[in-house]
Design a protein around this motif. Structure first.
Motif, PDB file in Angstrom:
ATOM      1  N   THR A  56       0.804  -1.220   0.000  1.00 21.69           N
ATOM      2  CA  THR A  56       0.000   0.000   0.000  1.00 21.69           C
ATOM      3  C   THR A  56       0.839   1.274   0.000  1.00 21.69           C
ATOM      4  OG1 THR A  56      -0.166  -0.139   2.409  1.00 21.69           O
ATOM      5  CG2 THR A  56      -1.931  -1.150   1.123  1.00 21.69           C
ATOM      6  N   ASN A  57       1.915   1.273   0.798  1.00 20.17           N
ATOM      7  CA  ASN A  57       2.799   2.452   0.857  1.00 20.17           C
ATOM      8  C   ASN A  57       4.142   2.008   1.402  1.00 20.17           C
ATOM      9  OD1 ASN A  57       3.953   4.950   0.963  1.00 20.17           O
ATOM     10  ND2 ASN A  57       2.553   5.813   2.485  1.00 20.17           N
ATOM     11  N   THR A  58       5.038   1.647   0.504  1.00 22.75           N
ATOM     12  CA  THR A  58       6.337   1.084   0.884  1.00 22.75           C
ATOM     13  C   THR A  58       7.453   1.844   0.182  1.00 22.75           C
ATOM     14  OG1 THR A  58       5.370  -1.112   1.184  1.00 22.75           O
ATOM     15  CG2 THR A  58       7.757  -1.005   0.928  1.00 22.75           C
ATOM     16  N   SER A  59       8.495   2.198   0.941  1.00 24.01           N
ATOM     17  CA  SER A  59       9.661   2.885   0.375  1.00 24.01           C
ATOM     18  C   SER A  59      10.847   1.934   0.315  1.00 24.01           C
ATOM     19  CB  SER A  59      10.026   4.115   1.224  1.00 24.01           C
ATOM     20  OG  SER A  59       9.008   5.083   1.187  1.00 24.01           O
ATOM     21  N   PHE A  60      11.674   2.100  -0.720  1.00 23.10           N
ATOM     22  CA  PHE A  60      12.864   1.274  -0.913  1.00 23.10           C
ATOM     23  C   PHE A  60      14.065   2.160  -1.223  1.00 23.10           C
ATOM     24  CE2 PHE A  60       9.623  -1.885  -1.859  1.00 23.10           C
ATOM     25  CZ  PHE A  60      10.158  -3.066  -1.362  1.00 23.10           C
ATOM     26  N   VAL A  61      15.243   1.707  -0.771  1.00 19.91           N
ATOM     27  CA  VAL A  61      16.518   2.160  -1.314  1.00 19.91           C
ATOM     28  C   VAL A  61      17.245   0.900  -1.762  1.00 19.91           C
ATOM     29  CG1 VAL A  61      18.732   3.278  -0.893  1.00 19.91           C
ATOM     30  CG2 VAL A  61      16.648   4.202   0.149  1.00 19.91           C
TER      31      VAL A  61
END
Length: 361
Positions: A56-61
């Motif tokens: 639904t709302n995931t951040s990645f580096v």
């Protein structure tokens, strides 16, 4: 020779614009993320319906590249272990990031910030049955640094290959696959290591269990010292609890899972003082009935607590039920009469073990 300057050197903020490759390398250097790991943060919980998972709302580096998944859905393969990957292909500038589901971990370490290719990193495994998700596991996120200097480290569990401490190491739980070298080591709970070398003092407050113990100088333990292999020492001191006779062993050994073929007994606490063993049964009701006829209820594994010959006992419960048991020289506790479920044993047992002068074997 060329020195490339970026926005950080810009007098007005408009000169030397930073490139995407340089920006990615900056993220990697500052965060301790190399091509073997990544960073992920779920800002809101994921949702799953059947064989579909939604981020639904995931951040990645990943590989120094930051991106977000907003209501992104993936379809899982039924009845298998799914490996969810991030794929970064910089040769597709309009759509460089994709999420795929694979049948194996196909991660690589291609340096896309200094070269070319498609970088792939597995970040989650999901096990499914024919209709939905059974379990899932996130791949651990790791920070990679050549050296770390800090005033205080607080951790529940520390796992390292080798530890070298110049002054003092204090931890609740340390697990080392290689060796520990330290001048002063204090562990309040548990230490597991293949090799322990202490050039100063190693203090054990309660219980030291080891396959092989070699001490060139002095070893002191305030509780138990148990070794299943060999003990080579110039000076070994075991200090028991304060007791009437200073040489007497008053250290309890706990057997809390005496489970055999006839059901669970609860626990049996054994105390050794010289060559006398005292056993106290749990006051908790037996969770199941215990058969008779010599059925093995549990085992005493410490040889120093086993009787030299079979000992027979008559035990009473709070309901007035008589229970006959025996403990043989191999440590087997056998039931000779049945004991019903819910019995509360209100009794104890005592026996003598073989010893030498003052009861020390």
């Amino acid at each position: 020779m060329t020195i490339t300057k970026y926005t950080f050197f810009s007098p007005s903020g408009s000169e030397y614009p930073i490139t995407s490759d340089a920006d990615a390398k900056l993220y990697m250097m500052l965060s301790g993320v190399d091509y073997t790991t990544f960073k992920r943060k779920n800002w809101t919980p994921m949702t799953s319906v059947g064989l579909t998972r939604t981020y639904t709302n995931t951040s990645f580096v990943v590989a120094g590249r930051y991106f977000e998944l907003k209501n992104h859905m993936i379809t899982l393969t039924p009845s298998t272990k799914n490996f969810v990957h991030v794929n970064i292909d910089l040769s597709s500038p309009l759509d460089p990031v994709s999420i795929t589901v694979e049948t194996a971990d196909r991660s690589n370490t291609i340096d896309i910030n200094n070269g070319s290719g498609v970088y792939r990193r597995c970040f989650e495994t999901i096990t499914t049955d024919s209709s939905g998700i059974v379990s899932s596991e996130s791949i651990p996120q790791v920070n990679v640094f050549d050296n770390t200097q800090t005033n205080t480290v607080t951790a529940t569990t520390v796992k390292v290959t080798n530890v070298t401490v110049d002054n003092k190491l204090t931890s609740k739980n340390i697990e080392v696959s290689g060796g520990i070298t330290t001048y002063n080591l204090t562990v309040t709970n548990n230490i597991q290591t293949k090799t322990l070398t202490s050039t100063g003092a190693a203090s054990v407050g309660t219980h030291l269990t080891t396959k092989t113990l070699t001490v060139n100088g002095s070893s002191k333990t305030n509780g138990n010292h148990t070794t299943t292999g060999t003990t080579s020492t110039k000076n070994l001191t075991v200090t028991p609890e304060t007791f009437a006779d200073s040489w007497a062993f008053a250290t309890p050994t706990f057997y809390d899972t005496l489970t055999g073929t006839s059901g669970s007994l609860g626990y049996l606490t054994l105390f050794r003082s010289a060559n006398v063993i005292h056993g106290a049964f749990s006051e908790d009701p037996t969770p199941s009935g215990i058969a008779g006829g010599g059925a093995i209820v549990g085992w005493i594994t410490d040889n120093s607590f086993k009787p030299e010959n079979t000992m027979y006992f008559t035990i009473w419960t709070t309901a007035g039920t008589m229970w006959r048991i025996s403990i043989d020289s191999g440590g087997a506790l056998r039931s000779h009469t049945p004991l019903p479920k819910g019995s509360v044993i209100w009794d104890s047992v005592d026996w003598i073990v073989r010893g030498t002068d003052k009861g020390v074997r």
